[in-house]
Design a protein around this motif. Structure first.
Motif, short mmCIF file in Angstrom:
data_model
loop_
_atom_site.label_atom_id
_atom_site.label_comp_id
_atom_site.label_asym_id
_atom_site.label_seq_id
_atom_site.Cartn_x
_atom_site.Cartn_y
_atom_site.Cartn_z
N ILE A 72 0.94 -1.19 -0.13
CA ILE A 72 0.05 0.04 0.10
C ILE A 72 1.01 1.07 -0.05
O ILE A 72 0.79 2.20 -0.70
CB ILE A 72 -1.09 -0.01 1.31
N GLU A 73 1.94 1.23 0.83
CA GLU A 73 3.09 2.45 0.96
C GLU A 73 3.63 2.72 -0.35
O GLU A 73 3.82 3.55 -0.92
CB GLU A 73 4.08 2.17 2.26
N ASP A 74 4.18 1.66 -0.89
CA ASP A 74 4.69 1.60 -2.38
C ASP A 74 3.75 2.12 -3.32
O ASP A 74 4.14 2.75 -4.43
CB ASP A 74 5.28 0.18 -2.59
N HIS A 75 2.53 1.67 -3.34
CA HIS A 75 1.61 2.14 -4.35
C HIS A 75 1.43 3.63 -4.31
O HIS A 75 1.37 4.29 -5.42
CB HIS A 75 0.30 1.30 -3.92
N PHE A 76 1.42 4.33 -3.29
CA PHE A 76 1.38 5.73 -3.12
C PHE A 76 2.71 6.48 -3.16
O PHE A 76 2.50 7.92 -3.23
CB PHE A 76 0.52 6.18 -1.89
N ASP A 77 3.60 5.70 -3.41
CA ASP A 77 5.08 6.45 -3.30
C ASP A 77 5.47 6.64 -4.77
O ASP A 77 4.64 5.95 -5.70
CB ASP A 77 6.07 5.34 -2.65
N SER A 133 0.85 9.20 -21.24
CA SER A 133 -0.51 8.90 -20.35
C SER A 133 -0.46 8.03 -19.27
O SER A 133 -0.72 8.03 -18.34
CB SER A 133 -1.95 8.54 -21.41
N LEU A 134 0.57 6.94 -19.48
CA LEU A 134 1.06 6.10 -18.30
C LEU A 134 1.58 6.62 -17.16
O LEU A 134 1.39 6.37 -16.02
CB LEU A 134 1.74 4.64 -18.82
N LEU A 135 2.44 7.51 -17.65
CA LEU A 135 3.17 8.17 -16.91
C LEU A 135 2.53 9.23 -16.10
O LEU A 135 2.60 9.27 -14.69
CB LEU A 135 4.42 9.02 -17.63
N LYS A 136 1.51 9.69 -16.46
CA LYS A 136 0.69 10.68 -15.71
C LYS A 136 -0.29 9.90 -14.67
O LYS A 136 -0.35 10.16 -13.57
CB LYS A 136 -0.39 11.23 -16.69
N MET A 137 -0.69 8.39 -15.24
CA MET A 137 -1.29 7.71 -14.33
C MET A 137 -0.60 7.40 -12.98
O MET A 137 -1.12 7.28 -11.96
CB MET A 137 -1.72 6.39 -15.02
N VAL A 138 0.68 7.13 -13.37
CA VAL A 138 1.66 6.75 -12.17
C VAL A 138 1.89 7.97 -11.22
O VAL A 138 1.72 7.88 -9.96
CB VAL A 138 3.04 6.18 -12.62
N HIS A 139 2.04 9.06 -11.86
CA HIS A 139 2.33 10.47 -11.17
C HIS A 139 0.99 10.42 -10.14
O HIS A 139 1.17 11.29 -9.11
CB HIS A 139 2.53 11.45 -11.95
N ASP A 140 -0.06 10.28 -10.85
CA ASP A 140 -1.30 10.63 -9.99
C ASP A 140 -1.71 9.94 -9.01
O ASP A 140 -2.13 10.53 -7.93
CB ASP A 140 -2.59 10.41 -10.96
N THR A 141 -0.92 8.48 -8.50
CA THR A 141 -1.10 7.95 -7.55
C THR A 141 -0.26 8.61 -6.49
O THR A 141 -0.55 8.33 -5.10
CB THR A 141 -0.66 6.21 -7.71
N THR A 142 0.91 9.14 -6.83
CA THR A 142 1.77 9.79 -5.90
C THR A 142 1.40 11.18 -5.44
O THR A 142 1.02 11.48 -4.26
CB THR A 142 3.12 10.01 -6.33
N ASN A 168 -2.47 13.89 2.18
CA ASN A 168 -1.33 13.57 3.01
C ASN A 168 -1.66 12.41 3.47
O ASN A 168 -2.70 11.98 4.07
CB ASN A 168 -0.96 14.52 4.00
N LEU A 169 -0.91 11.23 3.02
CA LEU A 169 -0.94 10.07 3.89
C LEU A 169 -0.26 9.50 4.67
O LEU A 169 0.94 9.86 4.74
CB LEU A 169 -0.82 8.85 2.71
N PHE A 170 -0.71 9.19 5.96
CA PHE A 170 0.23 8.46 7.10
C PHE A 170 -0.14 7.16 7.20
O PHE A 170 -1.43 6.69 6.97
CB PHE A 170 -0.13 9.47 8.37
N TYR A 171 0.62 6.42 8.07
CA TYR A 171 0.60 4.95 8.03
C TYR A 171 0.93 4.55 9.54
O TYR A 171 1.54 5.15 10.34
CB TYR A 171 1.46 4.02 7.22
#
Ligand code: G1P
Length: 303
Positions: free
Chosen positions: A63-68, A84-93, A98-101
């Motif tokens: 989960i942490e890796d996904h949003f990193d 477009s794939l690059l944008k998709m990857v950037h959008d997850t970061t 703000n995400l905390f774990y």
């Protein structure tokens, strides 16, 4: 006080999806191409939430890796001109919140997972969003709860009518009176009652807006159903000292926490996904016709 914080419990063992969940968080299972937890984070963002605490269990690094960020992957996509794939990857970061774990050391139940958020929440009203329920409506369900809260300043949770035979899989409310259409005063909240004892068919679905006083109760909450610390029990206790409302959700709910619900959700999202919708629909129609013909043949043989 503005509702800015959310807690997403994601510490379950995911036993319903073994072996896929042996080394992977259940919340990372994708609906077509998006992990279920990303849908939840996007709903939070669309509802004005700024900070999210994800309560993780074991094996949940994914989960942490996904949003990193993912530098190697990003360089590769850039070099190949896959914008477009690059944008998709950037959008997850750059997801806009703000995400905390935090880790839940022992699987002691939903109430215990929420309790771990106490110092993160620091005395503010907050929402709890469960990853097993994906919601679809014109206004995000979390936003609907926040709008009600702004009027009442009271805790409120989302409910939806379920078939009577299914009530024992849910927390169920005993509605006392309707304040206005779809908003209930509640007499009692009961975790997973038997079908015979359920006070109604209005089941708690995975969105809660809670005042911080819930933590005073969770600190002392005894284990309930399944010998786990139940959030529903703590909410029932809270309702004795301050009002806790129930808001009936009229949009569409997808239950991705069980296999059949997961398959249904995948099919229905496939029907609207821009990349595959043109293929999914004719495929389903053809498959349905084929299945129907098979059933008719079987029935004719049986006569
Ligand atoms: C949890 C809650 C239950 C609620 C349900 C909604 O149960 O304990 O009250 O109705 O989520 O999905 P679980 O499905 O985790 O067993």
């Amino acid at each position: 006080m503005k509702v800015r914080k959310a807690v997403i419990p994601a510490a379950g063992l995911g036993t319903r999806f073994l072996p896929a969940t042996k080394a992977l968080a259940k919340e990372m299972l994708p609906i077509v191409d998006k992990p279920t937890i990303q849908f939840i984070v996007e709903e939070a963002k669309a509802s004005g939430i700024e900070d999210i605490l994800i309560v993780e269990g074991k094996q949940k690094r994914s989960i942490e890796d996904h949003f990193d960020s993912a530098p190697e992957l990003e360089q590769n996509l850039e070099a190949k001109g896959k914008a477009s794939l690059l944008k998709m990857v950037h959008d997850t970061t750059d997801i806009g919140v703000n995400l905390f774990y935090v880790r839940q050391p022992y699987p002691n139940g939903l109430g215990d997972a929420v309790r771990l958020a106490k110092s993160f929440i620091a005395g503010e009203p907050f929402v709890v969003m469960l990853g097993d329920d994906l919601m679809q409506d014109k206004i995000p369900l979390t936003q609907q709860l926040i709008t009600e809260y702004e009027q009442t300043h009271a805790s409120i949770l989302a409910v939806k009518k379920v078939p009577h035979a299914d009530v024992s899989a849910y927390g169920v409310i005993d509605p006392e009176s309707e304040v206005h259409k779809g908003l209930y005063n509640v007499r009692k909240f009961v975790e997973k009652p038997s079908v015979d004892e359920a006070p109604s068919d209005l089941a708690i679905i995975g969105r809660y807006l809670l005042t911080p006083e819930i933590f005073d109760i969770l600190d002392h909450q005894k284990p309930g159903k399944g010998n786990e610390i139940q959030l529903t029990d703590a909410i029932d206790e809270l309702n004795k000292t301050q009002r806790v409302f129930a808001h009936e959700f009229t949009g569409k709910r997808y239950d991705v926490g069980n296999k059949f619900g997961f398959v249904q959700t995948t099919i229905e999202y496939g029907l609207t996904h821009p990349e595959v919708q043109d293929e999914v629909r004719p495929y389903l129609l053809k498959l349905a016709a084929q299945l129907k013909a098979e059933d008719e043949k079987k029935a004719a043989k049986g006569k």
